[in-house]
Scaffold this motif. Structure first.
Motif, mmCIF file in Angstrom:
data_model
loop_
_atom_site.group_PDB
_atom_site.id
_atom_site.type_symbol
_atom_site.label_atom_id
_atom_site.label_comp_id
_atom_site.label_asym_id
_atom_site.label_seq_id
_atom_site.Cartn_x
_atom_site.Cartn_y
_atom_site.Cartn_z
ATOM 1 N N HIS A 192 7.499 19.407 -14.469
ATOM 2 C CA HIS A 192 8.456 19.569 -13.373
ATOM 3 C C HIS A 192 9.556 18.514 -13.359
ATOM 4 N N ASN A 193 9.274 17.328 -13.904
ATOM 5 C CA ASN A 193 10.281 16.270 -13.847
ATOM 6 C C ASN A 193 11.047 16.106 -15.159
ATOM 7 N N ALA A 248 -2.691 20.446 -11.878
ATOM 8 C CA ALA A 248 -1.495 19.604 -11.911
ATOM 9 C C ALA A 248 -1.877 18.150 -12.114
ATOM 10 N N PHE A 249 -1.064 17.450 -12.883
ATOM 11 C CA PHE A 249 -1.267 16.025 -13.125
ATOM 12 C C PHE A 249 -0.030 15.277 -12.653
ATOM 13 N N GLY A 250 -0.236 14.223 -11.885
ATOM 14 C CA GLY A 250 0.888 13.433 -11.413
ATOM 15 C C GLY A 250 0.806 11.989 -11.840
ATOM 16 N N CYS A 251 1.957 11.377 -12.069
ATOM 17 C CA CYS A 251 2.043 9.940 -12.284
ATOM 18 C C CYS A 251 3.344 9.466 -11.642
ATOM 19 N N THR A 252 3.697 8.218 -11.803
ATOM 20 C CA THR A 252 4.852 7.679 -11.089
ATOM 21 C C THR A 252 6.138 8.411 -11.446
ATOM 22 N N SER A 257 0.538 21.802 -15.058
ATOM 23 C CA SER A 257 1.844 21.175 -14.851
ATOM 24 C C SER A 257 1.717 19.664 -14.718
ATOM 25 N N SER A 258 2.824 18.981 -14.979
ATOM 26 C CA SER A 258 2.931 17.546 -14.714
ATOM 27 C C SER A 258 4.033 17.350 -13.685
ATOM 28 N N PHE A 259 3.913 16.272 -12.928
ATOM 29 C CA PHE A 259 4.927 16.022 -11.898
ATOM 30 C C PHE A 259 5.023 14.531 -11.613
ATOM 31 N N SER A 260 6.036 14.145 -10.866
ATOM 32 C CA SER A 260 6.263 12.762 -10.459
ATOM 33 C C SER A 260 5.961 12.606 -8.974
ATOM 34 N N TYR A 261 5.101 11.657 -8.653
ATOM 35 C CA TYR A 261 4.850 11.366 -7.242
ATOM 36 C C TYR A 261 6.102 10.757 -6.597
ATOM 37 N N LYS A 262 6.915 10.103 -7.417
ATOM 38 C CA LYS A 262 8.110 9.422 -6.917
ATOM 39 C C LYS A 262 9.247 10.404 -6.658
ATOM 40 N N VAL A 263 9.310 11.449 -7.507
ATOM 41 C CA VAL A 263 10.379 12.446 -7.383
ATOM 42 C C VAL A 263 9.759 13.835 -7.278
ATOM 43 N N GLY A 264 9.848 14.447 -6.132
ATOM 44 C CA GLY A 264 9.389 15.824 -5.986
ATOM 45 C C GLY A 264 7.994 15.964 -5.423
ATOM 46 N N GLY A 273 -6.177 28.421 -5.929
ATOM 47 C CA GLY A 273 -7.298 27.715 -6.540
ATOM 48 C C GLY A 273 -6.869 26.756 -7.619
ATOM 49 N N GLY A 274 -7.466 25.572 -7.634
ATOM 50 C CA GLY A 274 -7.149 24.651 -8.711
ATOM 51 C C GLY A 274 -7.339 23.196 -8.348
ATOM 52 N N TYR A 275 -6.725 22.329 -9.165
ATOM 53 C CA TYR A 275 -6.907 20.884 -9.043
ATOM 54 C C TYR A 275 -5.560 20.165 -9.091
ATOM 55 N N VAL A 276 -5.544 18.958 -8.487
ATOM 56 C CA VAL A 276 -4.447 18.012 -8.656
ATOM 57 C C VAL A 276 -5.082 16.673 -9.024
ATOM 58 N N PHE A 277 -4.688 16.130 -10.171
ATOM 59 C CA PHE A 277 -5.247 14.868 -10.643
ATOM 60 C C PHE A 277 -4.176 13.784 -10.637
ATOM 61 N N ASP A 278 -4.551 12.608 -10.149
ATOM 62 C CA ASP A 278 -3.642 11.463 -10.062
ATOM 63 C C ASP A 278 -3.868 10.552 -11.271
ATOM 64 N N CYS A 279 -2.869 10.424 -12.130
ATOM 65 C CA CYS A 279 -2.983 9.628 -13.361
ATOM 66 C C CYS A 279 -2.523 8.184 -13.177
#
Length: 494
Positions: A480-481, A446-450, A361-368, A379-385
């Motif tokens: 997600h966003n 999961a991968f997150g960016c702004t 999944s992808s997501f926004s650190y700013k929203v959600g 189990g898994g990972y979260v990566f900050d892009c």
């Protein structure tokens, strides 16, 4: 290219389009990038279309222009180059569609129509090699002028370093190097030497308005014509049956007999063909190793299994091959075993036994913020892009997403995203290998960016392709966003 360079290139191509057709382009679309640094765009105005190309390597462009003129002189179907920029880095050429011979083969299968197109391709190839080739000026070649002993040794070393050495199989390195040097000398003396296309495969043959067109021939050089035939007939993912290969080779030889050229020794020619099939198979594995195992590009990674199957079949069908090169033959037998093929999806039973499903999944650190893992073990990972340069800072990309080709090209070529993803692939692979071995059923990444629109989306889609190519396990991707993406259509409606 930087965002500024991309804007300049597009402006230059639009100018070439208007100068040639007498009207401005109404739409420009970036086309997918393969293994080269060239950029392709489709420009259109109503029913009028053309392909705009940018390549900073002027020497390579000049070779392409030279061969285009030479081939068209001899009525060989290649796209016409309409106009070039003053710096010869940008050019406008004929649009020959987007359907390749490989596409037709995958869609229609082994039909009579597909076989006819393969025959037509080889007939036209013979004219490239023997008719256009006899007046070719090989000083126009931008890189290597001749596929000689040094070039053959280069291909063998490419295979050794970028594929064989990565498989962790034992062999005597000193003996192998000696055999490779001897083989290079032997094959470097093979005659005749004509115009060799170098990358003659079904993805470089376009089907357009009932005709076949050749593309990507700027790597042409003086060399053995058998190499090109091997490239087409032994293309890994094409999986042409043995009967087709023999029929098509016979058709090529029949074409040679009908051309106004000196008669050649067919037995000698066929022997050389078998030898260059081997060289091509090894060169391709080197390319797949470099682009797939080191650069983690899914298309090349997914081609390794079929390429190893190809090699296994070739060695099995030619028991007398390489009698003077026992160490090389032993190495080839070791790397083409079913066990190593299984590493790259070569054995269906491996995938059928796997229970693992991967959710990306992808997501926004700013929203959600970070999405919650709803599975039992979590189990898994979260990566900050956010450490990657954001395309959203530039107006050209603001209303695009990580699914758009322009954004993908920007992130792949102008940021540290490729290095970032290489680390991601390595980390995730450790868990996937372990989860498969232990029978686990779920892994989340999961991968997150702004804004959750560019970097994280690109990363999520890229990892999905990598996992599907390497492991052949079910993968789902959720953005997600997505409902809050800033898109061009919404700005217009606003």
């Amino acid at each position: 290219m930087t965002a500024k360079t991309t804007t300049t290139v597009i402006s230059t191509l639009e100018k070439l389009f208007e100068e040639h057709f007498g009207k401005p382009s109404e739409e420009i679309t970036a086309l997918p990038v393969s293994g080269s640094d060239r950029r392709y765009y489709r420009l259109s105005a109503g029913s009028t279309t053309a392909i705009g190309t940018y390549n900073a390597n002027v020497a390579e462009n000049n070779t392409y222009f030279y061969f285009t003129e030479l081939f068209r002189k001899h009525e060989i179907n290649v796209p016409e180059v309409y106009k070039t920029s003053k710096d010869r880095r940008s050019y406008l050429q004929q649009d020959v569609g987007s359907t390749t011979l490989f596409d037709q083969l995958m869609k229609e299968g082994l039909t009579d129509e597909v076989r006819k197109n393969f025959h037509k391709s080889l007939e036209q190839l013979a004219r490239v090699q023997w008719i256009a080739g006899r007046e070719a000026d090989f000083n126009q070649c931008f890189a290597t002028r001749q596929f000689d002993e040094k070039a053959i040794m280069g291909d063998l070393l490419y295979f050794k370093y970028y594929f064989a050495d990565l498989q962790k199989v034992h062999y005597d390195r000193q003996t192998l190097m000696g055999e490779m040097e001897l083989l290079s000398k032997e094959l470097g003396r093979i005659q005749p030497q004509m115009l060799m296309y170098r990358d003659f495969q079904s993805r470089n043959i376009m089907l357009h308005e009932g005709k076949l067109y050749f593309i990507d021939y700027q790597g042409g050089m003086q060399g053995p014509p058998q190499y090109d035939i091997a490239s087409l007939l032994w293309q890994a993912k094409a999986k042409l049956p043995a009967a087709w290969k023999e029929d098509l080779l016979n058709g090529y030889i029949a074409t040679l007999n009908s051309l106004p050229i000196p008669r050649m020794d067919e037995i000698h020619f066929r022997r050389g063909y078998t030898q260059f099939v081997l060289i091509r198979l090894l060169q391709v594995l080197g390319a797949y190793g470099f682009r797939g195992l080191l650069e983690h590009k899914p298309h090349f990674l997914s081609s390794i299994g079929p390429a190893l199957k190809n090699l296994e079949g070739f060695i099995s069908d030619n028991p007398q091959l390489l009698p003077s090169y026992p160490e090389l033959r032993s190495l080839l037998e070791k790397i083409s075993t079913p066990e190593i093929q299984a590493r790259y999806g070569g054995a269906k039973t491996v995938a059928e036994e796997v229970k693992l499903k991967v959710e990306i999944s992808s997501f926004s650190y700013k929203v959600g913020g970070v999405p919650k893992d709803k599975t039992s073990h979590g189990g898994g990972y979260v990566f900050d892009c956010r450490g990657i340069l954001n395309p959203g800072r530039y107006s050209a990309y603001k209303t695009l997403t990580g699914q758009d080709e322009l954004v993908r090209q920007f992130l792949d070529k102008e940021t540290q995203m490729p290095e970032f993803l290489q680390h991601v692939y390595g980390l995730v692979s450790i868990n996937i290998d372990d989860y498969i071995a232990r029978g686990f059923e779920h892994l989340s990444v999961a991968f997150g960016c702004t804004g959750g629109q560019h970097r994280s989306v690109y990363a999520a889609e890229s990892l999905a392709k990598f996992i599907e190519s390497k492991y052949h396990v079910p993968v789902t991707v959720t953005h997600h966003n997505q409902q809050k993406w800033v898109l061009a259509s919404e700005q217009l409606n606003g």
